[in-house]
Design an enzyme around this catalytic site. Sequence first.
Site, short mmCIF file in Angstrom:
data_model
loop_
_atom_site.label_atom_id
_atom_site.label_comp_id
_atom_site.label_asym_id
_atom_site.label_seq_id
_atom_site.Cartn_x
_atom_site.Cartn_y
_atom_site.Cartn_z
N HIS A 141 -6.19 -7.00 -2.59
CA HIS A 141 -6.31 -5.52 -2.04
C HIS A 141 -7.04 -4.84 -2.62
O HIS A 141 -7.35 -4.63 -3.81
CB HIS A 141 -4.84 -4.80 -2.50
CG HIS A 141 -3.50 -5.45 -1.72
ND1 HIS A 141 -3.68 -6.39 -0.80
CD2 HIS A 141 -2.21 -5.22 -1.97
CE1 HIS A 141 -2.52 -6.60 -0.33
NE2 HIS A 141 -1.58 -6.07 -1.05
N CYS A 201 2.66 -4.49 -4.88
CA CYS A 201 1.12 -4.95 -5.20
C CYS A 201 0.25 -3.64 -5.14
O CYS A 201 -0.46 -3.50 -6.14
CB CYS A 201 0.90 -6.08 -4.23
SG CYS A 201 1.39 -5.63 -2.56
#
Length: 346
Positions: free
Chosen positions: A252, A132
């Site tokens: 994130h 990710c």
Amino acid sequence: MTNQKRFNVAVVGATGAVGEQIIKLLEQRKFPINQLKLLSSARSAGTKLSFNGTEVTVEEATPESFDGIDIALFSAGGDVSKALAPVAAERGAVCIDNTSAFRMDPNAPLVVPEVNADKIREHQGIIANPNCSTIQLVAALKPLYDRYGISRIIVSTYQAVSGAGARAIDEMLRQTKDALEGRVVEPDVLPVSSLPVKHQIAFNAIPQIDKFQDNGFTLEEMKMIRETKKIMGDEDIQVTATCVRIPVVYGHSESVYVEFKDDFQLEDVRALLANAPGVTLVDDPETQQYPLATDAAGKPDVFVGRLRRDLDHPRALNMWIVSDNLLKGAAWNAVQIAEYIASEQQ
Ligand code: L14
């Protein structure tokens, strides 16, 4: 589109956080599905999930599950992928694997469609979906790489707990409540590793994601370093990473320092990012606009802002990159790859 080819699709890890998003995206994107098979471990088999208004019962994933499957999306952990993706590929399925099991395998393309979609057709049955944190980094840097060349990247991440699964989300919320209500905070899940040592995530920042390697970096950091070079197709890019878990649920964030080979003008960088596929520029210090995890959550794009020329290095830029780790960082990138495969066969 009445003659559109339809595919038999399997989702392995259908009851997990990423599996759930994959199913939602297949629905939203009206993916051309003939039959959808939802697979899981024996533990979750029997769970009923809904797809396009019909109920689908989750089945235990076995080698036979993949007979007749055209596309299999795996997100049930590295061990399941290692055991079943080669078997599924052998039986004719194209596997899109969300785990780290095959990412560095030279026979498996490692794909972010905005960066290297051309690699998809080189697959030999398994296409790896990157980590990710790597996906959002390379998606944002690709247009700048193409224009200026990149010699060095220094990245620090601020990663959401959802990356470590539902148990980590629960732990963060429970610890927050316990701390606020004056109870003892008991760490149980994070950091995820084979050691029994756990740390508090509520009101904290944990500089460890995945297990430590002999060189002092964590595996998450090494994934970012190795995967960035492989996806960009440039082993000479210098990359260093520090990966930190923070008490955010989805999204994130990354602080990124990048050194270019060629000189750049900030306005040109801005224009390149504003026009880049899958990238949204949010950068206006005057009105205090910049990417935030809470804004990125639930959205497919990679958000970029805080663009500023470095004060010491004449060809370096500092920036802030945010994306939903379960969407572009996992499910959406995988479904994008599936859409490429489907469109090539129409
Ligand atoms: O490599 O714990 O795909 O946030 C992604 C989530 C590794 C762990 C991967 C986390 C995983 C990471």
